[in-house]
Write an enzyme that holds these catalytic residues in place. Structure first.
Site, PDB file in Angstrom:
ATOM      1  N   TYR A 259      54.546  30.123  52.020  1.00 39.34           N
ATOM      2  CA  TYR A 259      55.582  30.844  52.770  1.00 39.34           C
ATOM      3  C   TYR A 259      56.654  29.892  53.302  1.00 39.34           C
ATOM      4  CZ  TYR A 259      53.699  35.601  53.312  1.00 39.34           C
ATOM      5  OH  TYR A 259      53.292  36.891  53.113  1.00 39.34           O
TER       6      TYR A 259
ATOM      7  N   ASP B  49      39.523  35.241  45.145  1.00 38.44           N
ATOM      8  CA  ASP B  49      39.307  36.386  44.248  1.00 38.44           C
ATOM      9  C   ASP B  49      37.968  37.044  44.541  1.00 38.44           C
ATOM     10  OD1 ASP B  49      38.201  33.994  43.340  1.00 38.44           O
ATOM     11  OD2 ASP B  49      38.557  34.405  41.219  1.00 38.44           O
TER      12      ASP B  49
ATOM     13  N   ASP C  42      47.752  37.208  54.025  1.00 39.02           N
ATOM     14  CA  ASP C  42      48.658  38.365  53.923  1.00 39.02           C
ATOM     15  C   ASP C  42      48.000  39.449  53.073  1.00 39.02           C
ATOM     16  OD1 ASP C  42      51.110  39.853  54.115  1.00 39.02           O
ATOM     17  OD2 ASP C  42      51.586  39.190  52.082  1.00 39.02           O
TER      18      ASP C  42
ATOM     19  N   LYS D 287      41.086  28.644  47.393  1.00 39.97           N
ATOM     20  CA  LYS D 287      41.100  28.671  45.926  1.00 39.97           C
ATOM     21  C   LYS D 287      40.961  27.222  45.477  1.00 39.97           C
ATOM     22  CE  LYS D 287      41.527  30.853  41.975  1.00 39.97           C
ATOM     23  NZ  LYS D 287      40.538  31.834  41.482  1.00 39.97           N
TER      24      LYS D 287
ATOM     25  N   ASP E  91      45.792  43.159  54.421  1.00 42.56           N
ATOM     26  CA  ASP E  91      46.134  44.538  54.021  1.00 42.56           C
ATOM     27  C   ASP E  91      44.908  45.226  53.440  1.00 42.56           C
ATOM     28  OD1 ASP E  91      48.849  44.237  54.698  1.00 42.56           O
ATOM     29  OD2 ASP E  91      49.526  45.269  52.884  1.00 42.56           O
TER      30      ASP E  91
END
Ligand code: IPM
Ligand code: MG
Length: 369
Positions: A147, A234, A258, A202, A262
């Site tokens: 970001y 994942d 992020d 990751k 959600d």
């Protein structure tokens, strides 16, 4: 009583109210109403942010708004963004307002609790037994990662696009202190809960996240009473819908946080229920619902204000040290749900459909009982 402007009375808690775009105004108005019913020594001052600020001042985060946010004790934020600004160059898009506030105020720790209210078990797309009693806390690093990589805004866009370009890139980066401080937040939060932290990364592919894993592991040695495990993002995305109750505190980077927040929000039935806190090193915070500005339903009076009302409760708890008032708001929200009141997003048969301001009124009424 809630006074409308910031004064010099230093005992009074000062809240910057930034409603923003879309449903932002409607939902923030309800949270302000609830705060006003609490009989605390609070005062609010409202300013434009996001697309609304761009329209009025040509910038999504005008200096006056930033200064107001800097000088307040806490910030209550609605949401920013609208498709109509997709054509603007990136630095002028509404989203830059919230990113700018996070960066300028050093709000690096984003707490996104996902709690499934008993009354809403049926509103989730998952089987009730998977989510009944769900209570997890996503801790998202908020001021680093891809970001805020370099270089940013390196080209001049035409209508938000890059005509003739052959490539575009963003860089992913974390420094040791950035990882250390968010890891401490996670371990400390875990100590107040069930003493488990899952760090999501990751590291099988990305150097940034191998480093993340190493540093989180190191910090974890200072918290021998907290169990730490690591999970690839994942797999975490899959486990969140397979067995969400296995998680307690989840700590992760800005981008993965992020996405996963959600996903976690939706486990609880509606993203319209999920509050968030974004804190800096001295617990100054910005409080906002986890959802966006929902321009498709803006102005219709049907948005769910509960995430914003619960964000106001988090504000009282984390930044203003008004624990009892925070408890009262949370209890009032539970009470309106058990009365069967539902906005459209959580409505089902046998419940009573209400609009945004009716829901706000109902919370105010429940507070007084
Ligand atoms: C969020 C939002 C923001 C983000 C947008 C509006 C910039 O999606 O708070 O999760 O990506 O962080
Ligand atoms: Mg998001």
């Amino acid at each position: 009583m809630l006074k409308k402007t910031l004064s010099k009375n230093w005992n009074r808690m000062k809240i910057a109210v930034l409603p923003g775009d879309g449903i932002g105004k409607e939902i923030v108005a309800q949270a302000v109403k609830v705060l006003g019913a609490l009989d605390l020594n609070l005062e609010t001052e409202t300013a434009l942010v996001g697309g609304a600020a761009y329209e009025a001042h040509g910038h999504p985060l005008p200096d006056a708004t930033l200064q107001l946010a800097k000088h307040a004790d806490a910030i209550l934020f609605g949401a920013v963004g609208d498709w109509k600004y997709d054509c603007l160059e990136r630095s002028l898009r509404p989203e830059q307002a919230i990113l700018g506030l996070r960066k300028h105020l050093g709000l690096f720790a984003n707490l996104r609790p996902a709690i499934c209210y008993e009354e809403l078990v049926g509103a989730s797309s998952l089987k009730p037994e998977l989510i009944a009693g769900l209570d997890l806390l996503i801790i998202r690093e908020l001021t680093g990662d891809i970001y805020f990589g370099q270089p940013r805004g390196r080209r001049t866009a035409v209508d938000g696009h890059f005509p003739g370009s052959e490539e575009a890139f963003d860089t992913m980066r974390y420094s040791r202190p950035e990882i250390e401080r968010i890891a401490h937040v996670a371990f400390q939060a875990a100590r107040k809960r069930s003493k488990r932290v899952t760090s999501v990364d990751k590291s099988n592919v990305l150097e940034t996240f191998q480093f993340w894993r190493d540093v989180v592991t190191e910090v974890g040695q200072q918290y021998p009473d907290v169990m730490l495990d690591h999970m690839y993002v994942d797999n975490a995305a899959m486990q969140l819908v397979r067995a969400p109750k296995k998680f307690d505190v989840v700590v992760t980077g800005n981008m993965f946080g992020d996405i996963l927040s959600d996903e976690a929000a939706m486990l609880t039935g509606s993203i319209g229920m999920l509050p968030s806190a974004s804190l800096n090193a001295s617990n100054k915070g910005l409080y906002e619902p986890s959802h966006g500005s929902a321009p498709d339903i803006a102005g219709k009076g049907i948005a769910n204000p509960l995430a914003t009302i619960l964000s106001a409760a988090m504000m009282l708890r984390y930044s203003l040290n008004q624990i009892e008032a925070a408890d009262r708001i949370e209890a009032a929200v539970k009470s309106v749900l058990s009365q069967g009141l539902r906005t459209a997003d959580i409505h089902s048969d046998n419940t009573i459909r209400v609009g945004t301001s009716e829901m706000g009124e109902a919370v105010v009424k429940a507070l007084k009982n």
